[in-house]
Design an enzyme around this catalytic site. Sequence first.
Site, PDB file in Angstrom:
ATOM      1  N   LYS A  78      80.089  46.436   9.617  1.00 63.20           N
ATOM      2  CA  LYS A  78      79.105  47.305  10.324  1.00 63.20           C
ATOM      3  C   LYS A  78      79.134  48.514   9.834  1.00 63.20           C
ATOM      4  CE  LYS A  78      79.129  44.220  14.444  1.00 63.20           C
ATOM      5  NZ  LYS A  78      79.352  44.345  15.638  1.00 63.20           N
ATOM      6  N   LYS A  79      80.326  49.155   9.587  1.00 63.05           N
ATOM      7  CA  LYS A  79      80.208  50.692   8.903  1.00 63.05           C
ATOM      8  C   LYS A  79      79.411  50.421   7.408  1.00 63.05           C
ATOM      9  CE  LYS A  79      84.378  52.563  11.021  1.00 63.05           C
ATOM     10  NZ  LYS A  79      85.672  53.274  10.846  1.00 63.05           N
ATOM     11  N   ASP A  85      86.809  59.041  10.118  1.00 63.14           N
ATOM     12  CA  ASP A  85      87.847  58.797  11.217  1.00 63.14           C
ATOM     13  C   ASP A  85      87.037  58.986  12.425  1.00 63.14           C
ATOM     14  OD1 ASP A  85      90.366  57.706  12.540  1.00 63.14           O
ATOM     15  OD2 ASP A  85      90.962  59.937  12.706  1.00 63.14           O
ATOM     16  N   PHE A 138      80.441  48.269  18.371  1.00 66.43           N
ATOM     17  CA  PHE A 138      81.859  47.909  18.268  1.00 66.43           C
ATOM     18  C   PHE A 138      82.680  49.063  19.138  1.00 66.43           C
ATOM     19  CE2 PHE A 138      80.880  49.635  14.336  1.00 66.43           C
ATOM     20  CZ  PHE A 138      81.774  50.718  14.163  1.00 66.43           C
ATOM     21  N   TYR A 167      84.135  51.431  21.700  1.00 68.58           N
ATOM     22  CA  TYR A 167      83.656  51.828  22.938  1.00 68.58           C
ATOM     23  C   TYR A 167      82.196  51.696  23.188  1.00 68.58           C
ATOM     24  CZ  TYR A 167      88.448  53.574  23.252  1.00 68.58           C
ATOM     25  OH  TYR A 167      89.911  53.420  23.259  1.00 68.58           O
TER      26      TYR A 167
END
Length: 211
Positions: free
Chosen positions: A16-17, A77, A163, A165
């Site tokens: 997905k990233k 991050d 995905f 939270y």
Amino acid sequence: MTASTVRLLLASRNEKKLGELRRILLSEGVAGIEVVGLGDVPEYPEVPETGATFEENALIKARAGAAASGLPTVADDSGLAIDALNGMPGVLSARWSGGHGDDVANLELVLAQLADLPDERRGAAFVAVAALALPGDGPDSEYVVRGEWPGRIARAPRGQNGFGYDPVFLPAGEARTSAELTPEEKDSASHRGRALRALLPRLRALADDRR
């Protein structure tokens, strides 16, 4: 000079990233970059994320990827900063419940910690830091940017997209959670989308240098 394609490593195995970065490059008209993930390069030991900040952890991953692969490397991050928890889970977001990457347990713990709080005290923001590291130690070989997405925490998970939270994060001005947005809507507004867009001038310059 014949144009050539730059291989850009995104130091992640999260499809997905990878898809998000590819869509952003396409939507912004940045041509000449092939985004590859960790599954597309020879395996290398991944350096532990021991940084105390998102910036430190993103740079740790980007430097390791560039050194091992010889490719320009982007790493991010990200995490959730909740006002009532003094900015936590923060860099501990992926392992807030103890085990790394247990999304359901992480969500349940956050909801339990905020259970008694009224809506006006459930403020939060998704934070993402993206780092670009180039092979070698030349000038301007590292670049770090930050993106934030303000909102608040819902009382129960909703939605199937995204995905982490996403199912409990209500972006500011939205009645839907992040997990109820389309991928395109999320790309245009999310913390990671904002951080990746802030990298675009450097990524565009990488592609232009190969032309």
